[in-house]
Design an enzyme around this catalytic site. Structure first.
Site, short mmCIF file in Angstrom:
data_model
loop_
_atom_site.label_atom_id
_atom_site.label_comp_id
_atom_site.label_asym_id
_atom_site.label_seq_id
_atom_site.Cartn_x
_atom_site.Cartn_y
_atom_site.Cartn_z
N SER A 1 -4.45 10.23 17.55
CA SER A 1 -5.90 10.30 17.69
C SER A 1 -6.49 9.05 18.31
CB SER A 1 -6.55 10.57 16.34
OG SER A 1 -6.08 11.78 15.78
N HIS B 1 -9.56 5.79 15.23
CA HIS B 1 -10.38 6.48 16.24
C HIS B 1 -11.26 5.50 17.01
CE1 HIS B 1 -10.17 10.81 14.40
NE2 HIS B 1 -8.98 10.26 14.57
#
Length: 291
Positions: free
Chosen positions: A196, A242
Site C-alpha cells: 500500500s 500510506h
C-alpha cells in the site's frame, strides 16, 4: 645513332591518353572482409560490402559504419521525462508477479509473515531487509482483499505511469515510495505488511505527472482524498505506511518531472540517490518511538 627508349609503351602513347588500370578486371571484395567476393556497394560511401556487412536502407543497402554514423544524427525517442519509450510495461508486470508469488509463499508457509514483515523493532535489531520485504507481503489468508486491492491498483495505474516516467524511473518511484512508507512505520514504532505504501506513492506520482503535463488533476485529487479518508476510517490500516509512501512518491516524481533540461539524467539519478541516502541515515541514527 638512334636508341630505343627505356619505356617504349610510354614514349609511343599519344599525349593526354590515360594509363590503363592494372586492377580494372579485378573481382571486387568486401572492404571489411577482403576474402569475400561481392558486387554490392554501400549507397552512401560506395564501398563494396558482403552480406554480413549489409544493412537495409530506404534505398539499397548501407555498410555498418555508414549506418552507425547516420544514427548519431537521429534524435532517439524518449519517454516524456527521460528514458527509453515503453511499449510493454515490464516493471509493472514484474512487481505484480513478485507480490503474487510472495502471497503464494504465505499460503504455503504462514511463518513468512513473521520473519519478513515490516517491524520497527526488527529493523532496529539489525533486520534491515524488513524495510523492503514487508512491502511485498500482504495480510495472510483467509484475507484476500488486501492483495486484491493493491494488485488491482497497480494493474490500473502502473502501465500508464511506467510509459510516462520510463521503466527505470517508474521502478525507482515504486521502490522509494515503499521504502518511505516503511521508514514512517519504523519511526512510529509499529509494524505492517503490504504494497500500500508503494501504491499510495503511485497516487502521488499520478498527481505530479498530471500537473506537470497540464492535465486536469481533479480526478486524481478525488482518488487520493477518498483513499486517505479510508486510511483513517477503516481499522487496522497502517496510516504511517500510506502517508509515508504518498509523500515519497510525489516528492521523487516531482524531482524527475521538474528536472532541468541540462544534465537531466544526472540530476534525476542524483536526487533519487539522495532520497535513498536520507532514509538510510534516518534508520541508522534514529530509534523507533515506543509503540
Amino acid at each position: 645513332m638512334t636508341t630505343q627508349p627505356d619505356h617504349p609503351n610510354q614514349s609511343d602513347r599519344p599525349q593526354g591518353q590515360a594509363q590503363p588500370d592494372p586492377f580494372a578486371g579485378a573481382v571486387p571484395t568486401c572492404y571489411r572482409h577482403p576474402g569475400r567476393e561481392t558486387y554490392v556497394r554501400c549507397q552512401r560511401c560506395d564501398r563494396s560490402i558482403c552480406p554480413d556487412c549489409m544493412r537495409a536502407a530506404s534505398v539499397g543497402h548501407q555498410c555498418v559504419e555508414c549506418v552507425r554514423e547516420g544514427s548519431r544524427t537521429i534524435r532517439q525517442a524518449e519517454a516524456p521525462f527521460g528514458g527509453r519509450p515503453v511499449t510493454t510495461p515490464v516493471v509493472t508486470w514484474t512487481l505484480m508477479a513478485i507480490n503474487v508469488l510472495a502471497y503464494l509463499g504465505e499460503v504455503a508457509n504462514a511463518s513468512l509473515v513473521g520473519r519478513y514483515e515490516m517491524s520497527a523493532y526488527g529493523v532496529a535489531a539489525g533486520e534491515w531487509w524488513r524495510l523492503l520485504t514487508g512491502a511485498f507481503l500482504h495480510a495472510p489468508p483467509p484475507s484476500y482483499w488486501h492483495i486484491l486491492f493493491n494488485m488491482w491498483a497497480l494493474y490500473v495505474i502502473g502501465p500508464q505511469l511506467e510509459r510516462m516516467l520510463g521503466s527505470l524511473r517508474f521502478g525507482a518511484v515504486y521502490l522509494l515510495a515503499a521504502l518511505g512508507g516503511s521508514v514512517a512505520v519504523y519511526l512510529t514504532g509499529s509494524a505492517s505488511v503490504g504494497a500500500s505504501g508503494a501504491i499510495y506513492g503511485l497516487f502521488g506520482a499520478m498527481f505530479v505527472v498530471a500537473r506537470r503535463l497540464g492535465f486536469d488533476v481533479r480526478g486524481v485529487l478525488w482518488l487520493i482524498g477518498i483513499n486517505v479518508v479510508l486510511t483513517f476510517v477503516i481499522p487496522g490500516i497502517s496510516w504511517q505506511g500510506h502517508l509515508g509512501g504518498l509523500v515519497t512518491g510525489a516528492l521523487v516524481t516531482a524531482l524527475f518531472a521538474y528536472a532541468p533540461g541540462k544534465n537531466r539524467k544526472a540530476f534525476q539519478l542524483g536526487t533519487a540517490l539522495a532520497v535513498l541516502a536520507v532514509y538510510v541515515l534516518i534508520v541508522m541514527f534514529l530509534m523507533p518511538l515506543s509503540g
